[in-house]
Design a protein around this motif. Structure first.
Motif, PDB file in Angstrom:
ATOM      1  N   ASP A 204       0.928   3.709  -6.994  1.00 31.44           N
ATOM      2  CA  ASP A 204       1.874   4.747  -7.394  1.00 31.44           C
ATOM      3  C   ASP A 204       2.399   4.511  -8.804  1.00 31.44           C
ATOM      4  O   ASP A 204       2.487   5.456  -9.605  1.00 31.44           O
ATOM      5  N   ALA A 205       2.736   3.261  -9.134  1.00 27.47           N
ATOM      6  CA  ALA A 205       3.208   2.951 -10.488  1.00 27.47           C
ATOM      7  C   ALA A 205       2.109   3.219 -11.511  1.00 27.47           C
ATOM      8  O   ALA A 205       2.377   3.749 -12.596  1.00 27.47           O
ATOM      9  N   LEU A 206       0.884   2.877 -11.175  1.00 24.39           N
ATOM     10  CA  LEU A 206      -0.233   3.093 -12.086  1.00 24.39           C
ATOM     11  C   LEU A 206      -0.512   4.588 -12.255  1.00 24.39           C
ATOM     12  O   LEU A 206      -0.760   5.063 -13.366  1.00 24.39           O
ATOM     13  N   LYS A 207      -0.414   5.337 -11.173  1.00 25.53           N
ATOM     14  CA  LYS A 207      -0.609   6.791 -11.262  1.00 25.53           C
ATOM     15  C   LYS A 207       0.474   7.417 -12.134  1.00 25.53           C
ATOM     16  O   LYS A 207       0.187   8.269 -12.974  1.00 25.53           O
ATOM     17  N   ASP A 208       1.706   6.977 -11.954  1.00 22.04           N
ATOM     18  CA  ASP A 208       2.803   7.510 -12.766  1.00 22.04           C
ATOM     19  C   ASP A 208       2.584   7.213 -14.250  1.00 22.04           C
ATOM     20  O   ASP A 208       2.876   8.042 -15.109  1.00 22.04           O
ATOM     21  N   ALA A 209       2.058   6.037 -14.559  1.00 21.63           N
ATOM     22  CA  ALA A 209       1.880   5.622 -15.953  1.00 21.63           C
ATOM     23  C   ALA A 209       0.636   6.210 -16.599  1.00 21.63           C
ATOM     24  O   ALA A 209       0.641   6.516 -17.795  1.00 21.63           O
ATOM     25  N   ALA A 210      -0.446   6.373 -15.808  1.00 17.87           N
ATOM     26  CA  ALA A 210      -1.742   6.726 -16.409  1.00 17.87           C
ATOM     27  C   ALA A 210      -2.389   7.978 -15.842  1.00 17.87           C
ATOM     28  O   ALA A 210      -3.421   8.415 -16.352  1.00 17.87           O
ATOM     29  N   GLY A 211      -1.850   8.538 -14.787  1.00 16.03           N
ATOM     30  CA  GLY A 211      -2.462   9.709 -14.176  1.00 16.03           C
ATOM     31  C   GLY A 211      -3.560   9.308 -13.202  1.00 16.03           C
ATOM     32  O   GLY A 211      -3.624   8.179 -12.744  1.00 16.03           O
ATOM     33  N   GLY A 212      -4.430  10.249 -12.904  1.00 12.38           N
ATOM     34  CA  GLY A 212      -5.503   9.998 -11.943  1.00 12.38           C
ATOM     35  C   GLY A 212      -5.092  10.388 -10.540  1.00 12.38           C
ATOM     36  O   GLY A 212      -3.917  10.620 -10.259  1.00 12.38           O
ATOM     37  N   GLN A 213      -6.085  10.457  -9.659  1.00 13.44           N
ATOM     38  CA  GLN A 213      -5.845  10.774  -8.257  1.00 13.44           C
ATOM     39  C   GLN A 213      -6.038   9.526  -7.417  1.00 13.44           C
ATOM     40  O   GLN A 213      -6.967   8.750  -7.655  1.00 13.44           O
ATOM     41  N   THR A 214      -5.171   9.353  -6.415  1.00 15.30           N
ATOM     42  CA  THR A 214      -5.302   8.230  -5.493  1.00 15.30           C
ATOM     43  C   THR A 214      -6.174   8.656  -4.317  1.00 15.30           C
ATOM     44  O   THR A 214      -6.163   9.816  -3.907  1.00 15.30           O
TER      45      THR A 214
END
Length: 191
Positions: free
Chosen positions: A66-76
């Motif tokens: 979640d932190a990485l998605k918030d910082a860099a985007g992308g889909q989990t």
């Protein structure tokens, strides 16, 4: 011609995350986005993150998603079996045989239940990312949801169908090949 880049990032709990990149488009995938997310994020300069995928639902393999998605985007993305068991969420729930595109490459989803009900491996070219399904010299530790019999069936029916020269990138420990594991691993009755 595009080249596949693979960077191993060692995270907390001795988890291996992997950053896969397409040299031509600079699109990327992170496999097993654990913590610290900042360590993974630091590898993403100049890249467009498309996917953050988990090989299974254990905290160490996805705590930073979640932190990485918030910082860099992308889909989990992960398998719904582990989402239910471990109360995890994702933007997309993956099925066996699906392909996730990044740049000129496709990451093929291989459902390999056993270590957990939703354990996944990912294949791109002759590279196999196994999470805790198969490690160098063994398999991942038993924990909630582990079914060793099913894990061995997954290894035998799915992973052993790949060419022996397939490179194996496990969730813990060193990188190996299927040929090396067939010769030395106690999983296959050797050593």
């Amino acid at each position: 011609m595009s080249k596949l880049g693979i960077v191993k990032i060692r995270l907390e709990q001795d988890v291996n995350a992997y950053l896969l990149t397409c040299s031509e488009t600079k699109e990327a995938v992170v496999i097993d986005p654990g913590e610290p997310a900042e360590k993974v994020y630091g590898q993403l300069a100049g890249l467009k993150l498309r996917w953050l995928v988990a090989t299974h639902g254990h905290r160490g393999h996805l705590a930073g998603k979640d932190a990485l998605k918030d910082a860099a985007g992308g889909q989990t993305a992960m398998h719904v079996g582990d989402a239910k068991l471990f109360l995890r969420s994702a933007d997309r729930y993956l099925l066996d045989g699906e392909e996730l595109e990044f740049g000129r490459f496709k990451l093929e989803v291989m459902h390999t239940p056993g270590h957990s009900p939703g354990s996944l491996c990912f294949v791109v070219g002759n590279h196999l990312f196994t999470g805790d399904t198969l490690l160098q010299g063994g398999i991942g530790k038993e924990s909630v949801g582990t079914d060793l019999r099913q894990q061995m069936v997954s290894i035998g029916s799915r992973i052993l169908r790949l060419p022996p020269q397939t490179a194996i990138y496990p969730g813990h420990g060193g990188v190996t090949t299927l040929a090396a594991e067939l010769q030395t691993s106690p999983v296959f009755g050797r050593a």
